[in-house]
Design a protein around this motif. Sequence first.
Motif, short mmCIF file in Angstrom:
data_model
loop_
_atom_site.label_atom_id
_atom_site.label_comp_id
_atom_site.label_asym_id
_atom_site.label_seq_id
_atom_site.Cartn_x
_atom_site.Cartn_y
_atom_site.Cartn_z
N LEU A 93 0.84 -1.20 0.00
CA LEU A 93 0.00 0.00 0.00
C LEU A 93 0.87 1.25 0.00
N ILE A 94 1.92 1.27 0.81
CA ILE A 94 2.82 2.42 0.87
C ILE A 94 3.48 2.65 -0.49
N GLN A 95 3.89 1.57 -1.15
CA GLN A 95 4.49 1.71 -2.48
C GLN A 95 3.50 2.31 -3.47
N GLU A 96 2.25 1.90 -3.37
CA GLU A 96 1.21 2.43 -4.27
C GLU A 96 0.99 3.91 -4.01
N LEU A 97 0.89 4.29 -2.74
CA LEU A 97 0.67 5.70 -2.40
C LEU A 97 1.87 6.56 -2.80
N ALA A 98 3.08 5.98 -2.72
CA ALA A 98 4.28 6.73 -3.08
C ALA A 98 4.27 7.13 -4.55
N MET A 99 3.60 6.32 -5.39
CA MET A 99 3.53 6.63 -6.81
C MET A 99 2.49 7.69 -7.15
N GLU A 100 1.48 7.82 -6.30
CA GLU A 100 0.29 8.60 -6.66
C GLU A 100 0.59 10.06 -6.99
N LEU A 101 1.25 10.76 -6.07
CA LEU A 101 1.47 12.19 -6.30
C LEU A 101 2.51 12.44 -7.38
N GLY A 102 3.38 11.45 -7.63
CA GLY A 102 4.36 11.60 -8.69
C GLY A 102 3.74 11.59 -10.08
N ARG A 103 2.60 10.94 -10.21
CA ARG A 103 1.98 10.84 -11.53
C ARG A 103 0.67 11.62 -11.65
N ILE A 104 0.29 12.34 -10.60
CA ILE A 104 -1.00 13.03 -10.61
C ILE A 104 -1.02 14.16 -11.63
N SER A 105 0.14 14.74 -11.93
CA SER A 105 0.16 15.83 -12.93
C SER A 105 -0.20 15.31 -14.31
N SER A 106 0.36 14.17 -14.69
CA SER A 106 0.12 13.63 -16.03
C SER A 106 -1.21 12.91 -16.14
#
Length: 611
Positions: free
Chosen positions: A499-512
Amino acid sequence: MCGIFCLLSLSPSQFEWDKTVQEHLKRRGPNLSQDVTVRGPCYQCLFSAHVLHMRGLLTPQPVQDTTGNVLMWNGEIFGGLPVLPEENDTAVVAHRLSSCSSPSEILSVLSTIQGPWGFVYYQKAADSLWFGRDFFGRRSLLWKFDADANALTLTSVAAHSSGSDKPAWQEVPAACVYRIDLKAVAEAGSVTLEVYPWVRGGNDLVTSCSEAILESVPSGCTAVMNQSGLVLTSPVCPLNQSIPKSLNETEINSHLCVQDLKELLANQEETDEVNRLIDVLSEAVRRRVQLLPFRVQNSSPPTNDQASVAILFSGGIDSMILAALADRHIPAHHPIDLLNVAFKLKEPKKQKESAKTSRKHKNKPTDPKTHTSDSQTSSPFDVPDRITGKAGLKELHDLNPERRWNFVEINVTQEELQKMREERICHLVHPLDTVLDDSIGCAVWFAARGTGFIMARGDDQTPFTSSAKVILTGIGADEQLAGYSRHRVRFKMSGHEGLIQELAMELGRISSRNLGRDDRVIADHGKEARFPYLDEDVVSFLNSLPVWEKADLSLPRGVGEKLLLRLAAKQLGLGQSAVLPKRAMQFGSRIAKMEDKCEKASDKCTRLLTG
């Protein structure tokens, strides 16, 4: 906020405007338009800005100072740099940048700013062109390189073209800021971009991120990391990656019913984390609803009957909390517009069959009882978000019966959807092109337009168009608080670590994935999207917490995801909305059902490609 456009040409040929792009830019910035051209030995730069006046005194853009520097600023300062009530943040940024004599000083200014931005800056002394987006990418910026014209174009919004021979538009990555050495580029006859990445945490992450950045530039351009190793400092603290030591962490208590969940929430002790979340989120909302124009040139200020702030409103927990907090900071005599969009439901099969039966037996006498029951049908716009929206409206009335809450029912037919998608929305969503982009882009565009009706006294429908120039949206809550179904799937498969790994990706790709598209779509109405859940202080606070204090996915839907936010909702006095499960906008508004196609969200959307 504004629409910005920059053309860097390395050839002497005359530039011709794409009229569609120009129209889109002017809709973003209806208050003032202006062009500035800068010419060098072997290059020329056209800067075109179209201003939506949102703050302080109306400031024309592009801003050109006495030394020849040129700034186009599409952003808002909500912290980091001091801005007085009568000041315009564009003028403040221009003044700060004009005092910079080195790349490190420019990066320091940009790193300090809290708030959304996209910018283009010509620094005359260094013969440099700087551009980029904020850490999260809350403002749109697109680019393309035309090899035939030897020209790089940057713009807030573009236009979809069916011609395959033209260079493709791409979103400028929000992972860095770029600098072009204009003298070197003119001598080489080709465009090289110097990259200054955001530090998102750890050298390994910077290195892997940098590799992706270097590969994402338009065809015909090259990118290199800056030789000085300079970076932008992240405005938020790193994500807490602590893992609990408890066993059976993925065992889900699915036997709990809704009443049990309400009692669970009611019995939770008030924690410091809940109060701190309310405080930091309340401050984020305050910054976004109180920083409004000091004076609009040649126009009268909004009256007390007109709202200055609207909320994309489904009645779900994210939008309900924004409404409850906005109520704290907007003067009591000012209304708040709640924008609720619904796409017309198709006629149920039973109704169609009864209609056929009616035609078949039209010469026979009608049974009054049967006729009455057939005629008592619900509205074709009673979609899930309309139902929860009305329930949420009642909760808000209970919280503050003195406030005028304008619940704007925005009803969209298939005919209007098809018409506006072809004329406007396909250009705004571009270069994104999936079924999901189409669904959300269309739903947000109609919602932000704010044209529908409100219920007057006696249940009369009164035509209504929202006057609000600021639109609050709840994006960012699900990404940080494990609100999506994919988070629950990942938790079930891999526990808290997954879950932490999934959340870590979220804000990094929210712009695109989201923010660039939503900015283009909302700004098309001359309105500005503001994202309280993506306020730097809110994100830093949530990043500082261990994941189990933000969500408990061992609990069922409607309470376990976004648990901390649900506790905050209870603390704020909200009711049933605190335990509503997540429902995606495309399903809640029923736009996904309107097309009646067997499509996956990730499929290419032919409706966008053909208009």
